[in-house]
Design a protein around this motif. Structure first.
Motif, short mmCIF file in Angstrom:
data_model
loop_
_atom_site.label_atom_id
_atom_site.label_comp_id
_atom_site.label_asym_id
_atom_site.label_seq_id
_atom_site.Cartn_x
_atom_site.Cartn_y
_atom_site.Cartn_z
N VAL A 31 11.75 1.76 6.70
CA VAL A 31 11.98 3.13 6.20
C VAL A 31 13.25 3.71 6.83
O VAL A 31 14.06 4.33 6.13
CB VAL A 31 10.75 4.02 6.48
CG1 VAL A 31 11.07 5.50 6.23
CG2 VAL A 31 9.58 3.58 5.59
N ASP A 32 13.43 3.50 8.13
CA ASP A 32 14.66 3.99 8.78
C ASP A 32 15.90 3.39 8.14
O ASP A 32 16.87 4.11 7.86
CB ASP A 32 14.64 3.66 10.28
CG ASP A 32 14.21 4.84 11.13
OD1 ASP A 32 14.21 5.97 10.61
OD2 ASP A 32 13.86 4.62 12.30
N ARG A 34 16.46 4.83 4.75
CA ARG A 34 17.07 6.16 4.85
C ARG A 34 18.56 6.05 5.15
O ARG A 34 19.37 6.80 4.60
CB ARG A 34 16.35 6.98 5.94
CG ARG A 34 14.99 7.52 5.50
CD ARG A 34 14.15 8.09 6.64
NE ARG A 34 13.04 8.88 6.10
CZ ARG A 34 11.95 9.23 6.78
NH1 ARG A 34 11.81 8.87 8.05
NH2 ARG A 34 11.00 9.94 6.22
N PHE A 39 3.96 5.88 -1.99
CA PHE A 39 4.19 7.04 -1.12
C PHE A 39 5.68 7.17 -0.75
O PHE A 39 6.25 8.26 -0.80
CB PHE A 39 3.32 6.91 0.15
CG PHE A 39 3.67 7.86 1.26
CD1 PHE A 39 3.28 9.19 1.20
CD2 PHE A 39 4.39 7.43 2.37
CE1 PHE A 39 3.60 10.07 2.23
CE2 PHE A 39 4.72 8.31 3.40
CZ PHE A 39 4.33 9.63 3.32
N PHE A 40 6.29 6.04 -0.40
CA PHE A 40 7.72 6.09 -0.02
C PHE A 40 8.57 6.58 -1.20
O PHE A 40 9.50 7.36 -1.03
CB PHE A 40 8.21 4.71 0.44
CG PHE A 40 7.55 4.21 1.70
CD1 PHE A 40 7.04 5.09 2.65
CD2 PHE A 40 7.43 2.84 1.95
CE1 PHE A 40 6.42 4.63 3.81
CE2 PHE A 40 6.82 2.37 3.10
CZ PHE A 40 6.31 3.27 4.03
N LYS A 100 7.01 10.57 -2.20
CA LYS A 100 7.07 11.64 -1.21
C LYS A 100 8.36 11.61 -0.39
O LYS A 100 8.84 12.63 0.07
CB LYS A 100 5.87 11.55 -0.25
CG LYS A 100 4.52 11.64 -0.94
CD LYS A 100 4.24 13.05 -1.46
CE LYS A 100 2.85 13.09 -2.10
NZ LYS A 100 2.48 14.44 -2.52
N LEU A 101 8.88 10.40 -0.13
CA LEU A 101 10.07 10.32 0.71
C LEU A 101 11.34 10.09 -0.11
O LEU A 101 12.44 10.08 0.45
CB LEU A 101 9.91 9.20 1.76
CG LEU A 101 8.66 9.27 2.65
CD1 LEU A 101 8.69 8.16 3.69
CD2 LEU A 101 8.53 10.63 3.34
N LYS A 143 0.83 -1.22 0.00
CA LYS A 143 0.00 0.00 0.00
C LYS A 143 0.86 1.27 0.00
O LYS A 143 0.50 2.27 -0.61
CB LYS A 143 -0.89 -0.05 1.24
CG LYS A 143 -1.70 1.19 1.53
CD LYS A 143 -2.66 0.95 2.68
CE LYS A 143 -3.12 2.24 3.31
NZ LYS A 143 -2.07 2.96 4.07
N GLN A 144 2.01 1.23 0.70
CA GLN A 144 2.76 2.46 0.94
C GLN A 144 3.95 2.67 -0.02
O GLN A 144 4.56 3.74 0.01
CB GLN A 144 3.31 2.46 2.38
CG GLN A 144 2.27 2.56 3.48
CD GLN A 144 1.62 3.94 3.57
OE1 GLN A 144 0.66 4.22 2.86
NE2 GLN A 144 2.15 4.80 4.41
#
Lengths: 433, 433
Positions: free
Chosen positions: B318-319, B322, B28-29, B32-33, B24-25
């Motif tokens: 996500v961390d 990054r 977005f990742f 947007k990120l 789902k995400q």
């Protein structure tokens, strides 16, 4: 890198706390986290403020903040002056000088975030602001990092300690607003000029910042509906108590899937006694997030004060230092926080809620019937009514409604208030379930 | 970097939730990120488990986890198999292959953290484990990042939903332990084999992990005192209620400034009704931190379950992503988490607490006096006594003590229990203020 050099601007309450905490933790950061942080500069005009604070031997104290933030060897500028005047200029200059900035300044971020985040992105530096919302509680980090896998559907927050203290005292002691405010001022829980707190502006700044992060657009403080707590009476609080509710000033953010606008507002609400936020009392703060995956997550703690706020400032400094060590200034992108990407806030009229309505009317036969009829013609159903036996000529009638739109309620009230039996404006408090 | 490729090992409850949430995400990742995450592999032996889950078109499903974790293009391995057998082998192999690892596996971290963190440090990769403590609530992130400016002096946590559900039900319904456990099993709140939950092991794993992070040393699960909830009776819960307390299973961590050892343990406690943790009921969890700068900060939410746990796993992914983008595998150093750096846990005997003691004695004159005398000779002061008028031959006497050391209390009980008027072992519950 030999050292990551910090300039702290402002050695007032939060600045002083930050300097103390840094001084205490620098060796831990160096030895255990591998972060060679150094407090290079403290800028403070009032040198008296620094007398009580011990500084590392290699810290330079300056009166002129510009000297500190323009110094070639400074990497992180920590703005703890407050307000949107000189602080804004200094943060702008720091970003122009390609310094990373950490701030606790909610008004600055809420009003000038678009200008400052744009500038930071352009300059390839970060602007961190954890301490601007909820003091020592992790709120910004929770939204941007811990719940990053979620669409956050709502945030309900008690984020102004002054208002929460006043309302807690009014609830506990049955006292009125003005006396409680004066007592809060005497105890140092309210400022000499309490406007920003009691009229909801401070809660509004924090709510606007969180709403912007939730939506990934700039939610303007100026567009947001804000009501404070000045209009709340001991009578309303007593009625609420007898109905099983407490009254709190909250920031509300609600995002509906598929909708392009966001419902963001600040006003007093009635919370049922078994609501998780109902027991957050005195100066304490809490923020309740509702994520689509995680469900409800709440953080709770001291939302203000010297050391709690310093704790958040220092966590930002460490985050920025970790970014610097990794040459990772883009870790948390903020490029969406611009005027050009401004969010539309849901029109007040469309808000749906249950309502507490307290009518002040002549004690005559038929008045309640008339009110009930008018509510009904506007499609508003009554959940419960409370009117007490009373000999006086003017009485209060309290009505709790089922869910209705704000437009219908306001229309009905306008009609009711035009009637000659109605002696004062109706008290309206939204019920948050 | 074209893409950061993820391999999810295990598509059971948490694995399935993680796959759904990633799917789902991901866009977005990316958008947007700026994180080009891709679900490259899912490894699951039970292909039936995958029938209900939709996967991205470019995801490869394999039965053999080794294929996924050895794949050259995989950067992050997400271990959601559980247990300390095959999961340990796979995590070891992944780290040896220089893959970053994310896990939700508390037993693995508590028992084999030293081996795995050492290996990760050596290989220059990260091992993230937010979901191992407190499901969707940010606990690891709060300790390692949000409160990094603080010395965290204590953590008191309700971190096992099964035990909290059982105790909440027993409190609300006056029911006994065995019936409540069976009902919890029927409703899916307790496992068919509930040992790990009700005997405190699960709470112990989480408490050992948090204690290690707090102290910056390895706190061994095996060294920690752990008591579960099997011995709690409806009678104790009723007595506690009448005295203004609730009984909760908690993890306790206390660090005294200047001391080299840490007080870390798991057992039921009595909490006063106005304690912030007293209202954390049913399957909900909460962790209360006390930082030297920030004061009390609590996080509250769902500590387990498919999507809450997936939320924490995805925040770790996500961390780590990054970190990968920034080539920053050392962002959060874990080099202290080694056997060589093992912490000493405070000796039980030295614990100081107030105590609830329920004696089961013959209903004869003089028994209470004898007990009181024995307590007094061991330096234990009585705060209150409750003995009810009763015709039966064996009765309960409940005594709440003032603060005493565990050694003195245990010595006194041994002496009291040797007396012929005492019919059963004394129930001992520590009171946490």
């Amino acid at each position: 890198m030999d050292s990551i050099n910090i300039a702290v601007l402002g050695a007032g309450t939060v600045g002083g706390g930050t300097i103390k905490l840094l001084n205490k933790q620098l060796s831990f950061f160096q030895k255990k986290l591998g972060l060679p942080l150094r407090l290079a500069y403290v800028a403070e005009k009032n040198t008296f403020a620094l007398e009580e604070i011990s500084l590392p031997a290699d810290t330079t104290v300056v009166e002129d903040a510009e000297i500190a933030l323009r110094a070639k060897d400074v990497h992180i500028v920590v703005e703890l002056i407050g307000g949107t005047g000189i602080a804004r200029e200094l943060v702008r200059t720091a970003l122009e000088e390609k310094k990373h900035v950490v701030t606790a300044n909610k008004a600055l971020i809420a009003h000038h975030g678009p200008e400052l985040f744009s500038l930071a992105e352009k300059q390839g530096v970060s602007l961190y602001f954890e301490a601007s919302v909820g003091g020592g509680m992790p709120t910004i980090k929770t939204i941007r990092e811990a719940l990053v896998g979620n669409e956050i559907l709502s945030v309900t927050s008690i984020i102004n300690g002054t208002c929460n203290y006043i309302l807690s005292e009014m609830t506990e002691k049955g006292a009125d607003f003005n006396n409680t405010l004066r007592e809060a001022q005497r105890l140092g829980y309210a400022e000499a000029d309490p406007t920003l707190d009691i009229e909801g502006g401070d809660t509004g700044h924090k709510n606007a910042i969180m709403a912007s992060l939730l939506l990934g657009k700039y939610v303007s403080y100026d567009d947001m509906k804000i009501e404070g707590i000045k209009g709340l009476t001991a009578e309303d609080i007593a009625f609420a108590g007898r109905l099983g509710y407490v009254i709190k000033l909250v920031g509300i953010i609600k995002k509906r899937a598929g909708e392009k606008c966001i419902d963001a507002r600040v006003h007093p609400v009635m919370l049922s006694n078994d609501h998780i936020l109902a027991n957050v009392s005195d100066v304490l703060n809490a923020v309740l997030f509702e994520g689509d995956a995680v469900g409800p997550v709440m953080v709770y703690g001291p939302g203000a004060g010297e050391m709690p706020t310093a704790s958040a400032v220092v966590s930002d400094i460490v985050d920025v230092a970790r970014n610097i060590m990794a040459q990772d200034e883009k870790r948390i992108p903020m490029g969406y926080y611009t005027e050009a990407n401004k969010a539309t806030i849901t029109d007040d009229a469309e808000i749906e809620s249950r309502y507490y309505l307290r009518f002040t009317v002549n004690n005559k036969p038929g008045v309640l019937g008339k009110i009930a009829d008018t509510l009904a013609t506007h499609g508003i159903s009554i959940a419960s009514v409370m009117q007490e036996e009373n000999e006086v000529s003017i009485v209060s009638i309290v009505i709790l409604t089922f869910t209705a739109t704000e437009k219908n309620v306001k229309d009905a009230l306008q009609e009711i208030e035009a009637s000659e039996e109605v002696e004062a404006y109706t008290q309206l408090i939204r019920i948050e379930d």
